[in-house]
Design a protein around this motif. Structure first.
Motif, short mmCIF file in Angstrom:
data_model
loop_
_atom_site.label_atom_id
_atom_site.label_comp_id
_atom_site.label_asym_id
_atom_site.label_seq_id
_atom_site.Cartn_x
_atom_site.Cartn_y
_atom_site.Cartn_z
N ASP A 228 0.85 -1.20 0.00
CA ASP A 228 0.00 0.00 0.00
C ASP A 228 0.89 1.25 0.00
O ASP A 228 1.52 1.57 1.00
CB ASP A 228 -0.87 -0.04 1.26
CG ASP A 228 -1.95 1.03 1.27
OD1 ASP A 228 -1.96 1.87 0.35
OD2 ASP A 228 -2.77 1.01 2.20
N VAL A 229 0.94 1.92 -1.15
CA VAL A 229 1.81 3.10 -1.28
C VAL A 229 1.07 4.37 -0.80
O VAL A 229 1.68 5.34 -0.37
CB VAL A 229 2.27 3.28 -2.75
CG1 VAL A 229 3.19 4.48 -2.89
CG2 VAL A 229 2.99 2.03 -3.23
N ASN A 236 -10.16 13.02 10.82
CA ASN A 236 -9.73 12.94 12.23
C ASN A 236 -8.20 12.98 12.36
O ASN A 236 -7.66 12.62 13.40
CB ASN A 236 -10.29 11.68 12.88
CG ASN A 236 -9.76 10.41 12.24
OD1 ASN A 236 -8.84 10.44 11.41
ND2 ASN A 236 -10.31 9.26 12.61
N LYS A 237 -7.52 13.36 11.24
CA LYS A 237 -6.05 13.54 11.19
C LYS A 237 -5.29 12.22 11.08
O LYS A 237 -4.07 12.20 10.96
CB LYS A 237 -5.51 14.31 12.41
CG LYS A 237 -6.13 15.68 12.63
CD LYS A 237 -5.44 16.73 11.79
CE LYS A 237 -6.02 18.10 12.05
NZ LYS A 237 -6.45 18.79 10.86
N LYS A 238 -5.99 11.09 11.15
CA LYS A 238 -5.31 9.79 11.09
C LYS A 238 -4.76 9.57 9.67
O LYS A 238 -5.40 9.91 8.69
CB LYS A 238 -6.33 8.71 11.44
CG LYS A 238 -5.71 7.40 11.79
CD LYS A 238 -6.75 6.38 12.23
CE LYS A 238 -6.11 5.01 12.18
NZ LYS A 238 -7.03 3.95 11.86
N LEU A 239 -3.55 8.99 9.59
CA LEU A 239 -2.96 8.65 8.29
C LEU A 239 -3.36 7.24 7.90
O LEU A 239 -3.18 6.31 8.69
CB LEU A 239 -1.43 8.68 8.39
CG LEU A 239 -0.68 9.98 8.14
CD1 LEU A 239 0.80 9.68 8.03
CD2 LEU A 239 -1.17 10.71 6.92
N VAL A 240 -3.88 7.08 6.69
CA VAL A 240 -4.22 5.73 6.20
C VAL A 240 -3.74 5.57 4.76
O VAL A 240 -3.48 6.56 4.06
CB VAL A 240 -5.74 5.45 6.27
CG1 VAL A 240 -6.26 5.48 7.69
CG2 VAL A 240 -6.52 6.43 5.39
N GLY A 241 -3.67 4.33 4.32
CA GLY A 241 -3.26 4.06 2.94
C GLY A 241 -4.46 4.03 2.00
O GLY A 241 -5.52 4.58 2.32
N PHE A 245 -7.14 -1.60 5.53
CA PHE A 245 -6.26 -2.55 6.21
C PHE A 245 -7.05 -3.64 6.95
O PHE A 245 -6.73 -4.83 6.85
CB PHE A 245 -5.34 -1.79 7.17
CG PHE A 245 -4.27 -2.66 7.77
CD1 PHE A 245 -3.08 -2.88 7.10
CD2 PHE A 245 -4.46 -3.28 8.99
CE1 PHE A 245 -2.10 -3.69 7.64
CE2 PHE A 245 -3.50 -4.11 9.53
CZ PHE A 245 -2.31 -4.30 8.86
N ASP A 246 -8.10 -3.25 7.67
CA ASP A 246 -8.79 -4.21 8.54
C ASP A 246 -9.41 -5.37 7.76
O ASP A 246 -9.34 -6.52 8.21
CB ASP A 246 -9.89 -3.50 9.36
CG ASP A 246 -9.27 -2.56 10.38
OD1 ASP A 246 -8.06 -2.70 10.66
OD2 ASP A 246 -9.99 -1.67 10.89
N PRO A 257 1.71 -1.96 6.37
CA PRO A 257 0.85 -1.01 7.07
C PRO A 257 1.11 0.42 6.58
O PRO A 257 2.11 0.68 5.93
CB PRO A 257 1.31 -1.15 8.52
CG PRO A 257 2.76 -1.53 8.42
CD PRO A 257 2.92 -2.30 7.13
N VAL A 258 0.19 1.32 6.86
CA VAL A 258 0.41 2.76 6.66
C VAL A 258 -0.01 3.46 7.95
O VAL A 258 -1.15 3.27 8.39
CB VAL A 258 -0.45 3.31 5.49
CG1 VAL A 258 -0.26 4.82 5.36
CG2 VAL A 258 -0.12 2.63 4.18
N PRO A 259 0.87 4.20 8.60
CA PRO A 259 2.29 4.40 8.27
C PRO A 259 3.14 3.18 8.64
O PRO A 259 2.64 2.24 9.22
CB PRO A 259 2.66 5.61 9.13
CG PRO A 259 1.69 5.62 10.27
CD PRO A 259 0.43 4.96 9.77
#
Ligand code: NDP
Length: 280
Positions: A228-229, A236-241, A245-246, A257-259
């Protein structure tokens, strides 16, 4: 069954340690690798990237110079700086942090960097060499992805590889590297029909789009390697790819994972290119 997590942070840290040893040895021979990082304007994300690159240089023992220019810098001023750095003997790598402010012409700036100092491998000469399979530098993110696939213990040869995204800096060069390692490569983009079916064929699925949760578990072949690039910041400011993922971790054989996946590898590959440029 839950997928193996490919720990990009740890793999990148091992690469940086090995580069540090290499740089220590080079210094004994009088070679002191140097990287110039040029930042124009006040983009907060670019500032974070530049700081991480400087920190990695310090850790490895690479001499780094930062050229932070104001937002209103003109094209001529920027080109003049690049030409000065092309001539500067203690600088082996030049990185112009993208994106540049809108009034500047990125293509012209990239073309002005000496190909032998182009540690991002964005110059047309370096891009062409990748097509021919005879390169000096690999672009950092695709090179990082290839390392992660290797570390997952998977051989690319003969595998169905699907790359989602066809940008010049990630998707296209990555597809070429997978092809060079004898993968059977499909490239998807915004006009691709039946993305789910195409992705489900992949033994190796790499996603570089910039859309949170574009790829869900039901689009992944059981046991596939998923890289996942994407980097997306949620409200909510969370970083995701780009991969959910789940749901993906329940289906994939291995996943980043990201990050903590591709991001740290990109910086490690930049350091590797700088050391290589100094050696040459
Ligand atoms: P670009 O915006 O340049 O390219 C995005 C690609 O995704 C395009 O080819 C586009 O297709 C394609 N696309 C858009 N929507 C869809 C869709 N619904 N289905 C399939 N394909 C689609 O992005 P980059 O390649 O520069 O970056 C991609 C992501 O990777 C971003 O999140 C970026 O932040 C991240 N990134 C992370 C790095 C790292 O170190 N981890 C380094 C570089 C990037 P089309 O060509 O048809 O428009």
């Amino acid at each position: 069954m839950s997928a193996k997590i490919i720990d990009g942070k740890k793999i990148a840290s091992d690469i940086r340690n090995s580069l540090k040893n290499q740089v220590d040895n080079m210094k004994k021979e009088g070679i002191f690798p140097g990287l110039a990082v040029v930042l124009v304007g006040n983009d907060p994300a670019s500032r974070i990237y530049v700081n991480s690159k400087k920190k990695a240089c310090e850790e490895i023992g690479i001499h780094s110079e930062e050229y932070a220019l104001p937002e209103e810098t003109t094209q001529d001023e920027l080109l003049k700086l690049v030409r000065m750095l092309n001539e500067k003997e203690d600088i082996h790598g030049i990185l112009v942090q993208l994106p540049l402010p809108k009034h500047l012409n990125e293509e012209e700036v990239i073309n002005a960097i000496s190909p032998s100092k182009d540690v991002d491998a964005f110059h047309p000469i370096n891009v062409g060499k990748i097509m021919l399979g005879k390169y000096d530098f690999l672009p950092c993110t695709p090179a990082g992805v290839m390392e992660l696939i290797k570390e997952a213990g998977v051989s690319v040869e003969g595998k169905e590889c699907v790359v989602v995204g066809r940008s010049n800096i990630v998707g296209k060069p990555l597809a070429m590297l997978l092809l060079q390692q004898n993968g059977t490569v499909t490239i998807c983009h915004s006009k691709t029909k039946n993305l789910k079916e195409v992705c489900r064929r992949a033994d190796i699925l790499v996603v570089a789009v910039g859309k949170a949760k574009l790829i869900t578990g039901d689009m992944i072949k059981p046991g596939a390697v998923v890289i996942d690039v994407g980097i997306n910041r949620l409200e909510n400011k969370k970083l995701v790819g780009d991969v959910d993922f789940d749901s993906a971790v329940e289906v994939a054989g291995a996943i980043t994972p990201v990050p903590g996946g591709v991001g740290p590898m990109t910086i490690a590959m930049l350091m590797k290119n700088t050391v290589k440029a100094a050696q040459r």
